[in-house]
Write an enzyme that holds these catalytic residues in place. Structure first.
Site, mmCIF file in Angstrom:
data_model
loop_
_atom_site.group_PDB
_atom_site.id
_atom_site.type_symbol
_atom_site.label_atom_id
_atom_site.label_comp_id
_atom_site.label_asym_id
_atom_site.label_seq_id
_atom_site.Cartn_x
_atom_site.Cartn_y
_atom_site.Cartn_z
ATOM 1 N N LYS A 13 0.887 -1.257 -0.101
ATOM 2 C CA LYS A 13 -0.034 0.012 0.057
ATOM 3 C C LYS A 13 0.812 1.323 0.032
ATOM 4 O O LYS A 13 0.529 2.162 -0.641
ATOM 5 C CB LYS A 13 -0.996 0.064 1.275
ATOM 6 N N ARG A 88 -10.013 0.799 9.128
ATOM 7 C CA ARG A 88 -9.710 -0.434 9.218
ATOM 8 C C ARG A 88 -10.706 -1.303 9.969
ATOM 9 O O ARG A 88 -10.570 -2.432 10.249
ATOM 10 C CB ARG A 88 -8.267 -0.505 10.075
ATOM 11 N N ARG A 127 11.119 -5.651 4.722
ATOM 12 C CA ARG A 127 10.997 -4.104 4.883
ATOM 13 C C ARG A 127 11.906 -3.248 5.362
ATOM 14 O O ARG A 127 12.212 -3.544 6.501
ATOM 15 C CB ARG A 127 9.585 -3.707 5.137
ATOM 16 N N ARG A 160 10.856 -0.972 10.858
ATOM 17 C CA ARG A 160 9.901 -0.556 11.674
ATOM 18 C C ARG A 160 9.575 -1.394 12.847
ATOM 19 O O ARG A 160 9.962 -2.434 12.985
ATOM 20 C CB ARG A 160 8.441 -0.635 10.856
HETATM 21 P P1 AMP Z 1 0.457 0.822 9.278
HETATM 22 O O1 AMP Z 1 1.394 1.797 9.372
HETATM 23 O O2 AMP Z 1 -0.991 1.268 8.405
HETATM 24 O O3 AMP Z 1 0.663 -0.608 9.093
HETATM 25 O O4 AMP Z 1 -0.243 1.124 10.871
HETATM 26 C C1 AMP Z 1 0.538 0.722 11.656
HETATM 27 C C2 AMP Z 1 -0.226 0.335 13.335
HETATM 28 O O5 AMP Z 1 -0.823 1.436 13.600
HETATM 29 C C3 AMP Z 1 -1.135 -0.721 13.193
HETATM 30 O O6 AMP Z 1 -0.837 -1.881 13.352
HETATM 31 C C4 AMP Z 1 -2.366 -0.132 14.361
HETATM 32 O O7 AMP Z 1 -1.426 -0.522 15.494
HETATM 33 C C5 AMP Z 1 -2.070 1.504 14.056
HETATM 34 N N1 AMP Z 1 -3.058 1.958 13.245
HETATM 35 C C6 AMP Z 1 -2.677 2.548 12.045
HETATM 36 N N2 AMP Z 1 -4.035 2.918 11.514
HETATM 37 C C7 AMP Z 1 -5.128 2.510 12.336
HETATM 38 C C8 AMP Z 1 -6.519 2.528 12.072
HETATM 39 N N3 AMP Z 1 -7.039 2.792 11.182
HETATM 40 N N4 AMP Z 1 -7.219 1.880 13.167
HETATM 41 C C9 AMP Z 1 -6.656 1.210 14.192
HETATM 42 N N5 AMP Z 1 -5.208 1.291 14.300
HETATM 43 C C10 AMP Z 1 -4.541 1.906 13.409
#
Ligand code: AMP
Length: 214
Positions: A13, A88, A127, A160
């Site tokens: 993404k 999400r 990554r 990360r």
């Molecule tokens: P990402 O960078 O999108 O993979 O998000 C990393 C982490 O941030 C996720 O594993 C969640 O813990 C938190 N997070 C990001 N976006 C959301 C969302 N829309 N709802 C809930 N938690 C989120």
């Protein structure tokens, strides 16, 4: 053009988001990036989010919805936006629809990038992200020119904090149980396109441009 990128962690993404925002000139809104920035700055929000992120769990809806909708009120979102990692859950999607309807707006396209589970773990463990500019790489699929150094800005590459085997397993499970129901939600709304995320980043991007138009 109001867009959403959906797909499990590791589907690509972020990589597609970088290409989409460049071509269509819309802001990239990643709730994960917003949380990571807050963690780096040591804010209260960052501290609250970190508790969940470290375990691979979702940050509570109320907190995420407030942050995402607040970001969408900014001037640069007037002509469209690309949401990556939000919504999400179905409740987040409903809140987003309500927020947009409130200003006579709607979600135009949801791009769902699909990658088989077996491939996700390998991708995520490979990554690497630039500490300075956030550009993403993948060992061995999309490595930087110089080991450990960002091609774009020369910054240092890192993993990360939540890209560990244990956390990733949980994030994939959370995706299956809490985010997958969104596919039906957007199917009913007639705005979703499903893409095969295993065909290479240029091919995937080509399909996206085919859907969104020039
Ligand atoms: P990402 O960078 O999108 O993979 O998000 C990393 C982490 O941030 C996720 O594993 C969640 O813990 C938190 N997070 C990001 N976006 C959301 C969302 N829309 N709802 C809930 N938690 C989120």
């Amino acid at each position: 053009m109001n867009l959403i990128l959906l797909g499990p962690p590791g589907a690509g993404k972020g990589t597609q988001a970088a290409k989409i925002i460049e071509k269509y000139d819309i802001p990239h809104i990643s709730t994960g990036d917003i949380f990571r920035d807050n963690i780096k700055e040591g804010t209260d929000l960052g501290k609250r989010a970190k508790e969940y992120m470290d375990k691979g769990e979702l940050v509570p809806d109320s907190l995420v919805i407030e942050i995402a909708t607040d970001r969408l009120t900014k001037d640069d979102c007037k002509n469209g936006f690309l949401l990556d990692g939000f919504p999400r859950t179905v409740d987040q999607a409903k809140a987003l629809d309500e927020f947009l309807a409130g200003r006579g707006d709607k979600v135009d396209h949801v791009l769902d990038i699909e990658v088989p589970k077996e491939e996700l773990m390998t991708r995520i463990l490979g990554r690497r992200v630039c500490r300075k500019c956030g550009a993403t790489y993948n060992i061995p699929n999309m490595p930087p020119k110089v080991d450990g150094i960002c091609d774009v800005c020369g910054g240092e590459l890192m993993q990360r904090a939540d890209d560990t085997r244990e956390t990733v397993e949980n994030r994939i499970e959370v995706y299956d149980s809490q985010t997958k129901p969104l596919l039906d939600y957007y199917k009913e709304a007639g705005v979703i396109s499903r893409l095969d995320g295993t065909t290479g980043l240029e091919n995937v991007f080509g399909v996206i441009v085919g859907i969104l138009g020039d």
